[in-house]
Scaffold this motif. Structure first.
Motif, mmCIF file in Angstrom:
data_model
loop_
_atom_site.group_PDB
_atom_site.id
_atom_site.type_symbol
_atom_site.label_atom_id
_atom_site.label_comp_id
_atom_site.label_asym_id
_atom_site.label_seq_id
_atom_site.Cartn_x
_atom_site.Cartn_y
_atom_site.Cartn_z
ATOM 1 N N THR A 91 0.827 -1.210 0.000
ATOM 2 C CA THR A 91 0.000 0.000 0.000
ATOM 3 C C THR A 91 0.864 1.264 0.000
ATOM 4 N N THR A 92 2.183 1.097 -0.196
ATOM 5 C CA THR A 92 3.087 2.251 -0.182
ATOM 6 C C THR A 92 3.191 2.918 -1.549
ATOM 7 N N GLY A 93 2.706 2.252 -2.592
ATOM 8 C CA GLY A 93 2.846 2.792 -3.933
ATOM 9 C C GLY A 93 4.196 2.504 -4.555
ATOM 10 N N GLY A 94 4.778 1.352 -4.205
ATOM 11 C CA GLY A 94 6.044 0.951 -4.819
ATOM 12 C C GLY A 94 7.281 1.483 -4.119
ATOM 13 N N MET A 95 7.200 1.641 -2.805
ATOM 14 C CA MET A 95 8.348 2.150 -2.054
ATOM 15 C C MET A 95 9.340 1.030 -1.739
ATOM 16 N N PHE A 96 10.073 0.611 -2.777
ATOM 17 C CA PHE A 96 11.139 -0.384 -2.654
ATOM 18 C C PHE A 96 12.382 0.185 -3.323
ATOM 19 N N ASP A 97 13.537 -0.183 -2.807
ATOM 20 C CA ASP A 97 14.803 0.194 -3.439
ATOM 21 C C ASP A 97 15.718 -1.022 -3.463
ATOM 22 N N ALA A 98 15.946 -1.556 -4.661
ATOM 23 C CA ALA A 98 16.824 -2.719 -4.822
ATOM 24 C C ALA A 98 18.185 -2.328 -5.378
ATOM 25 N N LEU A 99 18.494 -1.027 -5.408
ATOM 26 C CA LEU A 99 19.691 -0.557 -6.088
ATOM 27 C C LEU A 99 20.792 -0.030 -5.172
ATOM 28 N N CYS A 100 20.440 0.619 -4.081
ATOM 29 C CA CYS A 100 21.421 1.435 -3.349
ATOM 30 C C CYS A 100 22.218 0.703 -2.269
ATOM 31 N N GLY A 101 21.728 -0.413 -1.773
ATOM 32 C CA GLY A 101 22.487 -1.124 -0.750
ATOM 33 C C GLY A 101 22.315 -0.533 0.639
ATOM 34 N N MET A 102 23.329 -0.768 1.497
ATOM 35 C CA MET A 102 23.188 -0.465 2.928
ATOM 36 C C MET A 102 24.157 0.615 3.394
ATOM 37 N N SER A 103 23.870 1.155 4.563
ATOM 38 C CA SER A 103 24.755 2.137 5.187
ATOM 39 C C SER A 103 25.841 1.429 5.993
ATOM 40 N N VAL A 185 12.325 -18.818 5.598
ATOM 41 C CA VAL A 185 13.211 -17.694 5.302
ATOM 42 C C VAL A 185 13.736 -17.070 6.589
ATOM 43 N N LEU A 186 15.060 -16.935 6.664
ATOM 44 C CA LEU A 186 15.663 -16.132 7.719
ATOM 45 C C LEU A 186 15.627 -14.682 7.252
ATOM 46 N N LEU A 187 14.842 -13.885 7.934
ATOM 47 C CA LEU A 187 14.690 -12.464 7.603
ATOM 48 C C LEU A 187 15.458 -11.634 8.615
ATOM 49 N N VAL A 188 16.333 -10.747 8.132
ATOM 50 C CA VAL A 188 17.120 -9.868 8.995
ATOM 51 C C VAL A 188 16.797 -8.430 8.627
ATOM 52 N N LEU A 189 16.429 -7.624 9.623
ATOM 53 C CA LEU A 189 16.018 -6.244 9.387
ATOM 54 C C LEU A 189 16.887 -5.261 10.161
ATOM 55 N N SER A 190 17.115 -4.107 9.548
ATOM 56 C CA SER A 190 17.792 -2.985 10.191
ATOM 57 C C SER A 190 16.932 -1.751 9.993
ATOM 58 N N ASN A 191 16.495 -1.145 11.094
ATOM 59 C CA ASN A 191 15.600 0.009 11.031
ATOM 60 C C ASN A 191 16.423 1.285 11.143
ATOM 61 N N THR A 192 17.024 1.692 10.030
ATOM 62 C CA THR A 192 17.918 2.836 9.999
ATOM 63 C C THR A 192 17.587 3.725 8.798
ATOM 64 N N PRO A 193 18.073 4.974 8.779
ATOM 65 C CA PRO A 193 17.800 5.834 7.625
ATOM 66 C C PRO A 193 18.348 5.226 6.335
ATOM 67 N N HIS A 194 17.697 5.537 5.238
ATOM 68 C CA HIS A 194 18.154 5.067 3.925
ATOM 69 C C HIS A 194 19.581 5.536 3.675
ATOM 70 N N VAL A 195 20.331 4.728 2.922
ATOM 71 C CA VAL A 195 21.743 5.003 2.684
ATOM 72 C C VAL A 195 21.976 6.366 2.013
ATOM 73 N N LEU A 196 20.990 6.899 1.292
ATOM 74 C CA LEU A 196 21.126 8.211 0.651
ATOM 75 C C LEU A 196 20.508 9.342 1.465
ATOM 76 N N ASP A 197 19.930 9.017 2.609
ATOM 77 C CA ASP A 197 19.252 10.024 3.423
ATOM 78 C C ASP A 197 20.273 10.934 4.096
ATOM 79 N N GLU A 198 19.861 12.158 4.359
ATOM 80 C CA GLU A 198 20.711 13.133 5.027
ATOM 81 C C GLU A 198 19.870 13.897 6.046
ATOM 82 N N GLY A 199 20.557 14.608 6.930
ATOM 83 C CA GLY A 199 19.837 15.404 7.915
ATOM 84 C C GLY A 199 20.048 14.878 9.310
#
Length: 241
Positions: A91-103, A185-199
């Motif tokens: 329901t996010t309207g396609g809010m996925f990013d498979a390109l940028c990787g991790m911080s 499936v072993l699912l591992v999550l990190s709840n952190t700002p997106h790698v391109l985020d600033e501020g």
């Protein structure tokens, strides 16, 4: 939001901003990832829980489905051509990013400084890489097991032919992404700002809800989304035969 029969719910909890999480999502279960305020930002890794050498392959997921932008109906492939998760709702309207990787720690310091006192006091001023390494260590895994992640609740745009830019769009409050496990499936999550985020380093809490899914039927939306997806489901069926 589609309501879920409480008798089917297996787990419901809140993942605080900056925190990490991992769990084995059993085949035939779904996990709903909810951003209560619309400001969530998750990074995720996926592994075959029965053989963690098999894991999510970002390049194959995009290449096999001819699309770098994911959403409802798409599936997440391993490098074995099998499906780890299918995206049954978005329901996010396609809010996925498979390109940028991790911080990582150096990037975190460059973008956000040393961190504010409150985040440091709570121990949650972490990068994706730090969070992933801690969680993977619980399963006897380490640096060599980290691969490109999938980022959820944020979207990137490709500009000038090849430059990646973080979209300013955010999902609506209460939006969610739902994944169905097509194997254990072993699912591992990190709840952190997106790698391109600033501020400011201020990730929002995300709600996690795991529940038992309905059996897969021939009319399943993900199964019929493309010939490539169907072949992935067939590979899974052979794997479990």
């Amino acid at each position: 939001m589609n309501t879920i029969d409480p008798s089917r719910i297996l787990l419901q909890e809140i993942l605080p901003g900056g925190a990490r999480w991992s769990k084995i999502i059993h085949r035939g279960s779904k996990i709903r990832l909810i951003t209560p305020d619309g400001k969530g930002s998750l990074s995720a890794l996926f592994y075959n829980a029965d053989n963690t050498v098999e894991r999510y392959n970002s390049a194959d997921t995009m290449k096999i489905q001819w699309n770098a932008f994911l959403g409802k109906g798409k599936v997440l492939f391993s490098e074995q051509g099998r499906i780890l998760f299918s995206i049954t709702e978005d329901t996010t309207g396609g809010m996925f990013d498979a390109l940028c990787g991790m911080s990582h720690p150096k990037l975190l310091e460059e973008r956000f400084g040393k961190g504010d006192f409150e985040a440091l006091r709570n121990g949650y001023y972490k990068s994706d890489r730090e969070n992933f390494l801690v969680e993977l260590g619980k399963y006897g895994m380490g640096k060599r097991d980290i691969m490109p992640c999938l980022n959820l609740f944020r979207q990137v745009e490709v500009k000038e032919g090849s430059r990646l830019s973080l979209s300013s769009k955010l999902p609506s409050a209460g939006s969610y992404i739902e994944l169905r496990a097509e194997m254990n499936v072993l699912l591992v999550l990190s709840n952190t700002p997106h790698v391109l985020d600033e501020g400011r380093y201020a990730p929002s809490p995300v709600e996690l809800l795991i529940y038992k899914a309905e059996p897969l039927g021939e009319d399943d939306y993900c199964l019929n989304s493309s010939p490539e997806a169907r072949r992935g489901f067939e590979n899974n069926a052979r794997y479990f035969a």
